[in-house]
Motif scaffolding. Structure first.
Motif, PDB file in Angstrom:
ATOM      1  N   ALA A 159       9.206  47.440  44.661  1.00 51.11           N
ATOM      2  CA  ALA A 159      10.105  48.294  46.604  1.00 51.11           C
ATOM      3  C   ALA A 159       9.167  47.750  47.457  1.00 51.11           C
ATOM      4  O   ALA A 159       9.837  48.172  49.166  1.00 51.11           O
ATOM      5  N   ILE A 160       7.929  47.468  47.765  1.00 53.07           N
ATOM      6  CA  ILE A 160       7.557  46.837  48.814  1.00 53.07           C
ATOM      7  C   ILE A 160       7.504  45.203  49.059  1.00 53.07           C
ATOM      8  O   ILE A 160       7.279  44.636  48.497  1.00 53.07           O
ATOM      9  N   LEU A 161       8.226  45.336  50.602  1.00 50.06           N
ATOM     10  CA  LEU A 161       8.718  43.863  50.797  1.00 50.06           C
ATOM     11  C   LEU A 161       7.082  43.550  51.047  1.00 50.06           C
ATOM     12  O   LEU A 161       7.062  43.388  52.244  1.00 50.06           O
ATOM     13  N   GLN A 162       6.727  42.558  49.952  1.00 51.57           N
ATOM     14  CA  GLN A 162       5.467  41.997  50.497  1.00 51.57           C
ATOM     15  C   GLN A 162       5.096  40.894  49.081  1.00 51.57           C
ATOM     16  O   GLN A 162       5.425  40.587  48.401  1.00 51.57           O
ATOM     17  N   GLY A 163       4.664  39.766  49.753  1.00 56.51           N
ATOM     18  CA  GLY A 163       4.189  38.682  48.811  1.00 56.51           C
ATOM     19  C   GLY A 163       4.823  37.603  49.158  1.00 56.51           C
ATOM     20  O   GLY A 163       5.958  37.393  50.053  1.00 56.51           O
ATOM     21  N   VAL A 164       5.356  36.605  48.424  1.00 62.22           N
ATOM     22  CA  VAL A 164       6.015  35.576  47.794  1.00 62.22           C
ATOM     23  C   VAL A 164       6.853  35.636  46.856  1.00 62.22           C
ATOM     24  O   VAL A 164       6.932  36.513  46.070  1.00 62.22           O
ATOM     25  N   PRO A 165       8.571  35.987  47.509  1.00 57.74           N
ATOM     26  CA  PRO A 165       9.764  36.385  46.676  1.00 57.74           C
ATOM     27  C   PRO A 165      10.030  35.015  45.712  1.00 57.74           C
ATOM     28  O   PRO A 165       9.546  33.934  45.929  1.00 57.74           O
ATOM     29  N   ALA A 166      10.360  35.322  44.887  1.00 58.67           N
ATOM     30  CA  ALA A 166      10.903  34.385  43.643  1.00 58.67           C
ATOM     31  C   ALA A 166      12.488  33.011  44.500  1.00 58.67           C
ATOM     32  O   ALA A 166      12.422  32.034  43.810  1.00 58.67           O
ATOM     33  N   SER A 167      13.004  33.938  45.155  1.00 62.90           N
ATOM     34  CA  SER A 167      14.342  33.297  45.819  1.00 62.90           C
ATOM     35  C   SER A 167      14.753  33.586  46.882  1.00 62.90           C
ATOM     36  O   SER A 167      14.380  35.313  47.104  1.00 62.90           O
ATOM     37  N   TRP A 168      14.779  32.986  47.660  1.00 66.06           N
ATOM     38  CA  TRP A 168      15.355  33.528  49.294  1.00 66.06           C
ATOM     39  C   TRP A 168      16.271  32.543  50.335  1.00 66.06           C
ATOM     40  O   TRP A 168      15.843  31.321  49.321  1.00 66.06           O
ATOM     41  N   SER A 169      16.588  32.410  50.872  1.00 61.63           N
ATOM     42  CA  SER A 169      17.401  32.359  51.915  1.00 61.63           C
ATOM     43  C   SER A 169      17.743  33.151  52.466  1.00 61.63           C
ATOM     44  O   SER A 169      17.597  34.165  53.070  1.00 61.63           O
ATOM     45  N   LYS A 170      18.837  32.335  54.116  1.00 65.19           N
ATOM     46  CA  LYS A 170      18.660  33.451  54.627  1.00 65.19           C
ATOM     47  C   LYS A 170      20.039  32.977  55.321  1.00 65.19           C
ATOM     48  O   LYS A 170      21.136  32.282  54.587  1.00 65.19           O
ATOM     49  N   ALA A 171      21.023  34.084  55.321  1.00 62.19           N
ATOM     50  CA  ALA A 171      22.835  34.952  55.454  1.00 62.19           C
ATOM     51  C   ALA A 171      22.179  35.314  57.411  1.00 62.19           C
ATOM     52  O   ALA A 171      22.270  35.832  57.937  1.00 62.19           O
ATOM     53  N   ARG A 172      23.761  35.543  56.813  1.00 61.64           N
ATOM     54  CA  ARG A 172      24.474  36.665  58.296  1.00 61.64           C
ATOM     55  C   ARG A 172      24.936  37.851  57.808  1.00 61.64           C
ATOM     56  O   ARG A 172      25.291  37.763  56.788  1.00 61.64           O
ATOM     57  N   ALA A 173      24.944  38.716  58.816  1.00 60.28           N
ATOM     58  CA  ALA A 173      25.754  39.906  58.752  1.00 60.28           C
ATOM     59  C   ALA A 173      26.290  40.810  59.370  1.00 60.28           C
ATOM     60  O   ALA A 173      26.562  40.413  60.532  1.00 60.28           O
ATOM     61  N   PRO A 174      28.363  40.694  59.513  1.00 60.00           N
ATOM     62  CA  PRO A 174      28.588  40.292  57.425  1.00 60.00           C
ATOM     63  C   PRO A 174      28.374  39.372  57.603  1.00 60.00           C
ATOM     64  O   PRO A 174      28.379  38.206  58.001  1.00 60.00           O
ATOM     65  N   ILE A 240       6.513  46.354  56.256  1.00 60.39           N
ATOM     66  CA  ILE A 240       7.168  44.884  56.004  1.00 60.39           C
ATOM     67  C   ILE A 240       5.911  44.084  55.669  1.00 60.39           C
ATOM     68  O   ILE A 240       5.668  43.854  57.225  1.00 60.39           O
ATOM     69  N   LEU A 241       5.293  43.601  54.702  1.00 61.12           N
ATOM     70  CA  LEU A 241       4.488  42.825  54.544  1.00 61.12           C
ATOM     71  C   LEU A 241       4.235  41.007  54.493  1.00 61.12           C
ATOM     72  O   LEU A 241       3.426  40.718  55.549  1.00 61.12           O
TER      73      LEU A 241
END
Length: 254
Positions: A159-174, A240-241
């Motif tokens: 639940a804490i944004l830390q470490g290395v993600p299993a998968s990630w991407s960049k996007a836009r909002a909306p 955010i770590l």
């Protein structure tokens, strides 16, 4: 009860370098430690101990970027009696050792074109999962009334944004996002971005926006799209770590 949790969070942020214990924090709000633990976890999503660790490491990130202190001194400044323990915890939570974080952060921020830190971090690449054991996560990002460009979205194990993600991407909002090749299992989907209210003309500062969705069960077949709305960080959220986002550590504030 929320005001009691907020008081405890203020104590953590103002006295993080002290050897604070669960008993200390519970006594400060005059609750039994077991009741305090349940209430704190419900309001913030994490235990008091994990919140305290996140605050300490957030300050360590700031000191590494803004002072010439060596790792041992930074460790002591944020409440660790063992430099080895600090280095292990920092590396697990940020995704880089303290020395790597300082070197790559400075290079990413000061180099030609100021490349994003995420693109300078080979250490943030998660190991490839075993064949046939992955799924994907899709969804839509929203940020009502806030101007947002790049949003970092990732699948993390807590639940804490830390470490290395299993998968990630960049996007836009909306906008839509897809996390591909997420190992089967239970994950938290974190989204983070910098944004500015279009009506705010008071200066160049941009607020930090984030959202957490989970836990999410990922299987080989794609599940239902997630609907995620980013909002400004508030006092209930631990810092955010992860170094993935390339965002400068925010000053500690209650």
């Amino acid at each position: 009860m929320e005001h009691l949790v907020r008081h405890a969070v203020t104590i953590i942020r103002e006295r993080f370098w002290e050897p604070l214990t669960l008993d200390d924090l519970a006594q400060s709000v005059m609750l039994s430690k077991y009741h305090f633990l349940r209430v704190f976890s419900r309001v913030t999503g994490v235990t008091p101990g994990r919140f305290l660790t996140a605050v300490r490491l957030q300050e360590a990130k700031r000191l590494l970027l803004s002072t010439p202190l060596n790792v041992a001194d930074v460790s002591a400044r944020v409440g660790y009696s063992s430099t080895g323990s600090f280095t292990r915890r920092f590396t697990e939570s940020v995704g880089l050792s303290p020395t790597q974080y300082r070197r790559l952060s400075v290079a990413a921020r000061g180099g030609p074109g100021e490349p994003e830190l995420a693109e300078a971090l080979p250490a943030t690449a998660a190991p490839p999962p075993a064949a046939g054991s992955t799924g994907s996560v899709t969804g839509v990002l929203h940020a009502p009334g806030i101007d947002v460009s790049t949003v970092y979205v990732g699948a993390f194990d807590g639940a804490i944004l830390q470490g290395v993600p299993a998968s990630w991407s960049k996007a836009r909002a909306p906008g839509d996002f897809t996390l591909a090749r997420v190992p089967e299992g239970t994950w938290y989907i974190h989204a983070v971005a910098e944004g500015a209210d279009p009506a705010d003309t008071g200066g160049p500062e941009r607020s930090l926006l984030m959202a957490t969705f989970g836990p999410v069960r990922v299987q080989s077949r794609t599940g239902r799209p997630l609907d995620i709305t980013l909002s400004p960080m508030d006092w209930t959220r631990p810092p955010i770590l992860t170094a993935l986002t390339g965002l400068a550590p925010q000053p500690l504030a209650a």
